[in-house]
Structure formats: C-alpha cells, structure tokens
Design an enzyme around this catalytic site. Sequence first.
Site, PDB file in Angstrom:
ATOM      1  N   ASN A 144      40.793  32.868  93.360  1.00 22.45           N
ATOM      2  CA  ASN A 144      41.025  34.308  93.290  1.00 22.45           C
ATOM      3  C   ASN A 144      41.277  34.964  94.639  1.00 22.45           C
ATOM      4  O   ASN A 144      41.653  36.133  94.703  1.00 22.45           O
ATOM      5  CB  ASN A 144      39.841  34.998  92.606  1.00 22.45           C
ATOM      6  CG  ASN A 144      39.681  34.541  91.163  1.00 22.45           C
ATOM      7  OD1 ASN A 144      40.490  33.775  90.645  1.00 22.45           O
ATOM      8  ND2 ASN A 144      38.639  35.000  90.521  1.00 22.45           N
ATOM      9  N   ASP A 172      48.729  26.132  88.089  1.00 22.61           N
ATOM     10  CA  ASP A 172      48.661  25.823  86.666  1.00 22.61           C
ATOM     11  C   ASP A 172      49.139  27.029  85.862  1.00 22.61           C
ATOM     12  O   ASP A 172      49.143  28.155  86.355  1.00 22.61           O
ATOM     13  CB  ASP A 172      47.220  25.477  86.287  1.00 22.61           C
ATOM     14  CG  ASP A 172      46.268  26.631  86.562  1.00 22.61           C
ATOM     15  OD1 ASP A 172      45.806  27.260  85.598  1.00 22.61           O
ATOM     16  OD2 ASP A 172      45.998  26.919  87.743  1.00 22.61           O
ATOM     17  N   ASN A 213      45.167  34.537  88.456  1.00 22.48           N
ATOM     18  CA  ASN A 213      44.469  35.279  89.508  1.00 22.48           C
ATOM     19  C   ASN A 213      44.856  34.836  90.917  1.00 22.48           C
ATOM     20  O   ASN A 213      44.850  35.640  91.848  1.00 22.48           O
ATOM     21  CB  ASN A 213      42.960  35.182  89.315  1.00 22.48           C
ATOM     22  CG  ASN A 213      42.501  35.992  88.125  1.00 22.48           C
ATOM     23  OD1 ASN A 213      43.091  37.010  87.784  1.00 22.48           O
ATOM     24  ND2 ASN A 213      41.458  35.534  87.461  1.00 22.48           N
ATOM     25  N   HIS A 222      42.679  23.861  86.346  1.00 22.74           N
ATOM     26  CA  HIS A 222      42.999  24.898  87.336  1.00 22.74           C
ATOM     27  C   HIS A 222      43.380  24.288  88.688  1.00 22.74           C
ATOM     28  O   HIS A 222      43.860  24.989  89.566  1.00 22.74           O
ATOM     29  CB  HIS A 222      41.788  25.822  87.503  1.00 22.74           C
ATOM     30  CG  HIS A 222      42.119  27.271  87.643  1.00 22.74           C
ATOM     31  ND1 HIS A 222      43.300  27.848  87.224  1.00 22.74           N
ATOM     32  CD2 HIS A 222      41.389  28.296  88.158  1.00 22.74           C
ATOM     33  CE1 HIS A 222      43.273  29.142  87.477  1.00 22.74           C
ATOM     34  NE2 HIS A 222      42.136  29.437  88.055  1.00 22.74           N
TER      35      HIS A 222
END
Length: 188
Positions: free
Chosen positions: A66, A91, A112, A20
């Site tokens: 997020n 990513d 997100n 991530h």
Amino acid sequence: MNYLIVGLGNIGAEYANTRHNMGFMVLDAWAKASNAVFKDERYGAVTEISFKGRKFILLKPSTYMNLSGNAVRYWVNKLKLPLENLLVICDDLNLPLGSIRMRKKGSDGGHNGLKNINELLGTQNYCRVRLGIGNDFTKGQQVSFVIGEMDEEEKEKIPAICERTIEGIKSFALIGPDRTMNSLNTKM
C-alpha cells in the site's frame, strides 16, 4: 538506456507464496536466471540485469504494497528516469490466472499498490503489466484470497507466467510497449 522494473509484493516470509506477490515472483525468477543478486537498498531490494545494450534496474519495494509509491518515486528520481522507462508488475484479480496484460497507462483498478504509485507520481501515465490471479473467493473474502497462499495447481503455472512476463519486459525495452502489447496480451 536504463529501465526501472518494479515488481509489487509484500516483504516477509509469510507473504512469499501469496497471490499478491506476483510482481516479486517475476523479478526473482529473472534474477535467478541471470545470476543476479538482490541487495537491500533504500526503499527496497535492487539488482541490475543487462540485456542487448539495455540496463534493467529491478526493484522489489520494501514498503509493503500500500506504500509502493514511496519506493517508485524515490528510484525514478534517483535514476533521473523518464516515466516511459518505468514498468510496474502487479497482480490483478479481475483477470483469470495465466492472463497477462500490459498497458501504457490507466487507473489503479482497485489495486492499492498502483493507487499509491499513481498518487505519489502524480500521474497514471506509466506502463504496467497486470498478472491475473483469478477471483475464486466468496463475498467478503477478497483480502484473504489476495494475501492467501497459492494452491499447488496455481504454483505449477507460475514458472510459465514468469517466463512470458520476462520476455515481455525485454520486448518492452527493445521494441516498445505498443508492439509488445500485441504479442503479450493473450491468455496462456
């Protein structure tokens, strides 16, 4: 001319080598190669790199993935930056590891960080580079995979992915996204 290059990731040592954090990895590689040092600023770590008359402001949001939109919106406004000079790197588990895709706009694709940026900017019309991380996980294990540590085989590919992405960022500023997409959007 100024460009805001945002690498998405999560802060903290426990996330440093996770899939991530591909956006952070690219910016870290570019900063290291340019002897640039990140400083903690509002909503993230920031550094500047100059290249052929362009100034790149590199931002690694400190808001966690997020809530990345808070950092992006703040820095776009602070720099009085037109959205065509914004590039977000993230990513993408819908692409195989090594694949790089630049787009001038688009949906969040289930990411997100992009979802929050789209919401807070009120638009999907900004460039993004998606870096493939693959989807080698079993049903229900998506989160564990995305925030999981890369294996040795994956880690070996990161320097080449970062180098190619950095060249794409420079090209984006020098010749624009359309011509850059023609050369960048290939599988490694």
